[in-house]
Write an enzyme that holds these catalytic residues in place. Sequence first.
Site, mmCIF file in Angstrom:
data_model
loop_
_atom_site.group_PDB
_atom_site.id
_atom_site.type_symbol
_atom_site.label_atom_id
_atom_site.label_comp_id
_atom_site.label_asym_id
_atom_site.label_seq_id
_atom_site.Cartn_x
_atom_site.Cartn_y
_atom_site.Cartn_z
ATOM 1 C CG ASP A 179 -1.997 -3.442 -10.846
ATOM 2 O OD1 ASP A 179 -1.358 -2.892 -9.932
ATOM 3 O OD2 ASP A 179 -3.052 -4.071 -10.670
ATOM 4 C CD GLU A 269 12.067 -4.212 6.669
ATOM 5 O OE1 GLU A 269 11.227 -3.660 7.418
ATOM 6 O OE2 GLU A 269 12.155 -3.963 5.458
ATOM 7 C CG HIS A 288 10.722 -0.356 6.035
ATOM 8 N ND1 HIS A 288 10.184 -1.601 6.217
ATOM 9 C CD2 HIS A 288 9.742 0.377 5.437
ATOM 10 C CE1 HIS A 288 8.947 -1.631 5.761
ATOM 11 N NE2 HIS A 288 8.652 -0.430 5.284
ATOM 12 C CB ALA A 290 9.953 4.923 1.611
ATOM 13 C CB ALA A 291 6.147 5.613 5.104
#
Length: 321
Positions: A179, A269, A288, A290-291
């Site tokens: 990170d 997308e 798309h 995942a959430a």
Amino acid sequence: MALSNRPKILVTSTNYSIYCGEAKQLLESNGCEIIENMRGRPLTFEELSAVVPDISGVVAGVDTWNEEVFKLAPQLKAIGRFGVGVDNIDLDKAREYGIQVTNVPGGNANAVAEFAVGLILSALRNIPNLYQSARRAYWDRHVGEELQGKRIGLLGFGNISRRLARKLQGFDVDIIAFDKYPNEAAAKELNVTLASFEEVLSTSDIVSMHLPALPETYHIMGDKQFGMMKRGSYFINTARGTVVDEAALRKALTDGPLGGAAIDVYEHEPVGADNPLLTTDRIVTTPHTAAETIETYRLVGLTTARAILDVLAGRTPNNLL
């Protein structure tokens, strides 16, 4: 307190009535009229153009919100991003046009972290293809790999990545993370070793992408970076499609070191049927999603609704960007 003049709120995220009933009721009870996206996908510029001229607020999915759209929406005061990433919203232009933008940091973190675990296991054990095989009454007993003993490399160590690290603890894996602004306390707590970008790529059996979509991260995974990965390693992406050069990923799967990959996001997308990744071997592809959980929809729905109501009532909303 009800708002006057029935402000119109455009909801471009999908399944709003189904999973965000409380949020919709909150907006309507405060005098708002809801206009929903019923197409099941992001709206195009032409579709937005037809509805934005008289809207006051937006619960935004991943549609593009830029000056071209803002020029057509003189009454627009608030955009509540239905999620975390705002790379589809021009924040500078939004400020110029007096539009306040909010998001829901951490709102989908658990859902995405859980899904990332699912993608890792799916890639290692070829679960989606085995499912399709069994449905056809084939007996394709694929020999896969176990997660135990693997080194997992996390690119990015934010909220989702840290949750993923916690969930992976029970699999007896070694976890390292890169990170730019590392959280050393969290790394110590989660038994994660902080490392350089290059070390994560070159020493990990599985690399999981969690970097945000920024100009500096555009195509951060290209031919050179995939070439640094271990032979037989795996690449997972639940972050954003623009951080990956898709041609380079396909090359790494067909001619390079990758043993497999699993991706939930794409550079463009919704993904087109002509995207070569959809027909590439050894890759798991999902749309798309995942959430997409009931829990996330409820939390994010209520948070964005409250933020929009705050803006329309002249209050400072939470999570103002």
